[in-house]
Design a protein around this motif. Structure first.
Motif, PDB file in Angstrom:
ATOM      1  N   VAL A 102     -38.230 -84.239 -34.317  1.00 24.50           N
ATOM      2  CA  VAL A 102     -37.906 -85.331 -35.604  1.00 24.50           C
ATOM      3  C   VAL A 102     -38.909 -84.627 -36.448  1.00 24.50           C
ATOM      4  O   VAL A 102     -38.505 -84.447 -38.090  1.00 24.50           O
ATOM      5  N   HIS A 103     -41.084 -85.057 -36.615  1.00 25.82           N
ATOM      6  CA  HIS A 103     -41.207 -83.826 -37.199  1.00 25.82           C
ATOM      7  C   HIS A 103     -41.126 -81.922 -38.129  1.00 25.82           C
ATOM      8  O   HIS A 103     -41.209 -82.290 -39.129  1.00 25.82           O
ATOM      9  N   SER A 104     -40.684 -81.473 -37.305  1.00 25.60           N
ATOM     10  CA  SER A 104     -39.905 -80.404 -37.447  1.00 25.60           C
ATOM     11  C   SER A 104     -38.904 -80.976 -38.775  1.00 25.60           C
ATOM     12  O   SER A 104     -38.960 -79.757 -39.968  1.00 25.60           O
ATOM     13  N   PHE A 105     -38.579 -81.150 -38.102  1.00 26.05           N
ATOM     14  CA  PHE A 105     -37.269 -81.366 -39.053  1.00 26.05           C
ATOM     15  C   PHE A 105     -36.808 -82.389 -39.771  1.00 26.05           C
ATOM     16  O   PHE A 105     -36.488 -81.816 -41.160  1.00 26.05           O
ATOM     17  N   TYR A 106     -37.569 -83.523 -40.642  1.00 29.68           N
ATOM     18  CA  TYR A 106     -38.158 -83.943 -41.857  1.00 29.68           C
ATOM     19  C   TYR A 106     -38.839 -82.820 -42.625  1.00 29.68           C
ATOM     20  O   TYR A 106     -39.204 -83.536 -43.592  1.00 29.68           O
ATOM     21  N   ASP A 107     -39.783 -82.532 -41.774  1.00 29.83           N
ATOM     22  CA  ASP A 107     -40.671 -81.328 -42.741  1.00 29.83           C
ATOM     23  C   ASP A 107     -39.032 -80.435 -43.510  1.00 29.83           C
ATOM     24  O   ASP A 107     -39.961 -79.854 -44.899  1.00 29.83           O
ATOM     25  N   LYS A 108     -38.288 -80.409 -42.864  1.00 32.15           N
ATOM     26  CA  LYS A 108     -37.447 -78.745 -43.248  1.00 32.15           C
ATOM     27  C   LYS A 108     -36.598 -80.183 -44.625  1.00 32.15           C
ATOM     28  O   LYS A 108     -35.988 -79.390 -45.386  1.00 32.15           O
ATOM     29  N   VAL A 109     -36.253 -80.954 -44.261  1.00 29.93           N
ATOM     30  CA  VAL A 109     -35.128 -82.274 -45.124  1.00 29.93           C
ATOM     31  C   VAL A 109     -36.218 -82.535 -46.481  1.00 29.93           C
ATOM     32  O   VAL A 109     -35.447 -82.464 -47.311  1.00 29.93           O
ATOM     33  N   ARG A 110     -37.873 -82.708 -46.344  1.00 28.32           N
ATOM     34  CA  ARG A 110     -38.141 -82.897 -47.568  1.00 28.32           C
ATOM     35  C   ARG A 110     -38.548 -81.687 -48.577  1.00 28.32           C
ATOM     36  O   ARG A 110     -38.540 -81.484 -49.686  1.00 28.32           O
ATOM     37  N   GLY A 111     -37.921 -79.914 -47.944  1.00 31.91           N
ATOM     38  CA  GLY A 111     -38.192 -79.519 -48.591  1.00 31.91           C
ATOM     39  C   GLY A 111     -37.005 -78.272 -49.163  1.00 31.91           C
ATOM     40  O   GLY A 111     -36.990 -77.359 -50.032  1.00 31.91           O
ATOM     41  N   ASP A 112     -35.809 -79.256 -48.751  1.00 30.66           N
ATOM     42  CA  ASP A 112     -34.442 -78.904 -48.683  1.00 30.66           C
ATOM     43  C   ASP A 112     -33.920 -78.850 -50.245  1.00 30.66           C
ATOM     44  O   ASP A 112     -34.270 -79.968 -50.319  1.00 30.66           O
ATOM     45  N   TRP A 129     -27.782 -81.897 -43.113  1.00 29.56           N
ATOM     46  CA  TRP A 129     -28.423 -82.564 -42.596  1.00 29.56           C
ATOM     47  C   TRP A 129     -27.702 -81.839 -40.883  1.00 29.56           C
ATOM     48  O   TRP A 129     -28.759 -81.515 -40.597  1.00 29.56           O
ATOM     49  N   LEU A 130     -26.602 -81.558 -41.041  1.00 29.51           N
ATOM     50  CA  LEU A 130     -26.836 -81.017 -39.526  1.00 29.51           C
ATOM     51  C   LEU A 130     -26.919 -79.781 -39.272  1.00 29.51           C
ATOM     52  O   LEU A 130     -27.449 -79.790 -38.057  1.00 29.51           O
ATOM     53  N   GLY A 131     -26.517 -78.536 -40.234  1.00 29.53           N
ATOM     54  CA  GLY A 131     -27.051 -77.443 -40.407  1.00 29.53           C
ATOM     55  C   GLY A 131     -28.528 -77.492 -39.908  1.00 29.53           C
ATOM     56  O   GLY A 131     -29.419 -76.694 -39.406  1.00 29.53           O
ATOM     57  N   LEU A 132     -29.405 -78.258 -40.673  1.00 30.08           N
ATOM     58  CA  LEU A 132     -30.436 -78.075 -40.796  1.00 30.08           C
ATOM     59  C   LEU A 132     -31.411 -78.859 -39.395  1.00 30.08           C
ATOM     60  O   LEU A 132     -32.055 -78.477 -38.592  1.00 30.08           O
ATOM     61  N   PHE A 133     -30.403 -79.993 -39.355  1.00 28.73           N
ATOM     62  CA  PHE A 133     -30.683 -80.072 -37.145  1.00 28.73           C
ATOM     63  C   PHE A 133     -30.488 -79.329 -35.950  1.00 28.73           C
ATOM     64  O   PHE A 133     -31.558 -79.149 -34.991  1.00 28.73           O
ATOM     65  N   ARG A 134     -29.909 -79.038 -36.060  1.00 27.30           N
ATOM     66  CA  ARG A 134     -29.151 -78.147 -35.771  1.00 27.30           C
ATOM     67  C   ARG A 134     -30.165 -76.970 -35.264  1.00 27.30           C
ATOM     68  O   ARG A 134     -31.080 -76.345 -34.457  1.00 27.30           O
ATOM     69  N   GLU A 135     -30.475 -76.120 -36.539  1.00 25.41           N
ATOM     70  CA  GLU A 135     -31.556 -75.684 -36.257  1.00 25.41           C
ATOM     71  C   GLU A 135     -33.111 -75.674 -35.710  1.00 25.41           C
ATOM     72  O   GLU A 135     -33.463 -75.348 -34.421  1.00 25.41           O
ATOM     73  N   THR A 136     -33.283 -77.488 -36.500  1.00 28.71           N
ATOM     74  CA  THR A 136     -34.615 -77.240 -35.756  1.00 28.71           C
ATOM     75  C   THR A 136     -34.584 -78.062 -34.511  1.00 28.71           C
ATOM     76  O   THR A 136     -35.438 -77.442 -33.109  1.00 28.71           O
ATOM     77  N   ALA A 137     -33.164 -78.494 -33.665  1.00 30.30           N
ATOM     78  CA  ALA A 137     -32.885 -78.189 -32.067  1.00 30.30           C
ATOM     79  C   ALA A 137     -33.346 -77.203 -31.898  1.00 30.30           C
ATOM     80  O   ALA A 137     -33.421 -77.129 -30.085  1.00 30.30           O
ATOM     81  N   HIS A 138     -32.735 -76.162 -31.936  1.00 24.55           N
ATOM     82  CA  HIS A 138     -32.747 -75.084 -31.221  1.00 24.55           C
ATOM     83  C   HIS A 138     -34.046 -74.485 -30.712  1.00 24.55           C
ATOM     84  O   HIS A 138     -34.469 -73.533 -30.150  1.00 24.55           O
ATOM     85  N   GLU A 139     -35.155 -74.682 -32.016  1.00 20.78           N
ATOM     86  CA  GLU A 139     -36.399 -74.363 -32.174  1.00 20.78           C
ATOM     87  C   GLU A 139     -37.307 -74.935 -31.951  1.00 20.78           C
ATOM     88  O   GLU A 139     -38.586 -74.569 -31.305  1.00 20.78           O
ATOM     89  N   VAL A 140     -36.778 -75.951 -31.273  1.00 17.17           N
ATOM     90  CA  VAL A 140     -38.203 -77.309 -30.822  1.00 17.17           C
ATOM     91  C   VAL A 140     -37.503 -77.245 -29.085  1.00 17.17           C
ATOM     92  O   VAL A 140     -38.184 -77.603 -28.136  1.00 17.17           O
ATOM     93  N   CYS A 141     -36.188 -77.569 -28.873  1.00 12.53           N
ATOM     94  CA  CYS A 141     -36.003 -77.848 -27.739  1.00 12.53           C
ATOM     95  C   CYS A 141     -35.647 -76.899 -26.491  1.00 12.53           C
ATOM     96  O   CYS A 141     -35.862 -75.647 -27.011  1.00 12.53           O
ATOM     97  N   THR A 142     -35.572 -77.601 -25.345  1.00 12.86           N
ATOM     98  CA  THR A 142     -35.162 -76.448 -23.986  1.00 12.86           C
ATOM     99  C   THR A 142     -33.657 -76.710 -24.781  1.00 12.86           C
ATOM    100  O   THR A 142     -32.495 -77.048 -25.595  1.00 12.86           O
ATOM    101  N   PRO A 143     -33.138 -75.605 -24.193  1.00 14.04           N
ATOM    102  CA  PRO A 143     -31.167 -74.898 -24.584  1.00 14.04           C
ATOM    103  C   PRO A 143     -30.539 -76.433 -24.192  1.00 14.04           C
ATOM    104  O   PRO A 143     -29.503 -76.883 -24.929  1.00 14.04           O
ATOM    105  N   SER A 144     -31.108 -76.961 -23.114  1.00  9.52           N
ATOM    106  CA  SER A 144     -30.230 -77.747 -22.903  1.00  9.52           C
ATOM    107  C   SER A 144     -30.326 -78.657 -23.163  1.00  9.52           C
ATOM    108  O   SER A 144     -29.385 -80.381 -23.861  1.00  9.52           O
TER     109      SER A 144
END
Length: 151
Positions: free
Chosen positions: A36-46, A102-117
């Motif tokens: 959430v924090h990484s995603f919204y950092d990207k959103v705020r700078g978008d 929104w989805l593009g940034l979320f997908r990117e962040t999820a792949h950076e932060v989360c495990t693949p599954s």
């Protein structure tokens, strides 16, 4: 995390389901907070999304906590979120392009932060949420006083 019980710091309405999801995806509250924090950092700078959020959110702390609770509920089935996302989004000047960004940034962040599954788990939910929210926003913007059609 491969424990059968959810971490003690997680308040959950469905402990067995939460534990199973955590074991299956590697997600936990810490990872969701980072997401959430990484995603919204990207959103705020978008350039597209940033101004929409900046015009409405001045105190980011409570918003981020609400979003962590939202994703805890959505991803781990904890039941922590008790908000109403549709009315919060219908007055916003947003359309399909905003949801795609929104989805593009979320997908990117999820792949950076989360495990693949874990990334696949939250992305699948984000796509469903975006689709539903986009439909609701579009209908509300087209007929603000209409009762929603539940089809």
């Amino acid at each position: 995390m491969s424990t059968a019980e959810p971490s003690e710091q997680i308040a959950t309405a469905r402990p067995e389901m939460t534990a199973a999801i955590m074991a299956e995806t590697g997600l936990d509250e810490r990872i969701l907070r980072d997401l959430v924090h990484s995603f919204y950092d990207k959103v705020r700078g978008d350039a597209v999304l940033g101004p929409i959020f900046a015009a409405r959110i001045t105190d980011w702390g409570p918003h981020l906590e609400r979003m962590v609770a939202f994703w805890s509920s959505v991803a781990l089935m904890t039941g922590r979120y008790h908000g109403r996302p549709v009315p919060a989004h219908t007055p916003l000047p947003i359309d399909g392009a905003h949801f795609q960004r929104w989805l593009g940034l979320f997908r990117e962040t999820a792949h950076e932060v989360c495990t693949p599954s874990g990334a696949l788990h939250v992305i699948e939910r984000a796509e469903r949420i975006a689709r539903s929210l986009h439909i609701a926003v579009k209908e509300a913007q087209a007929a603000p006083d209409a009762i929603p059609a539940l089809r």
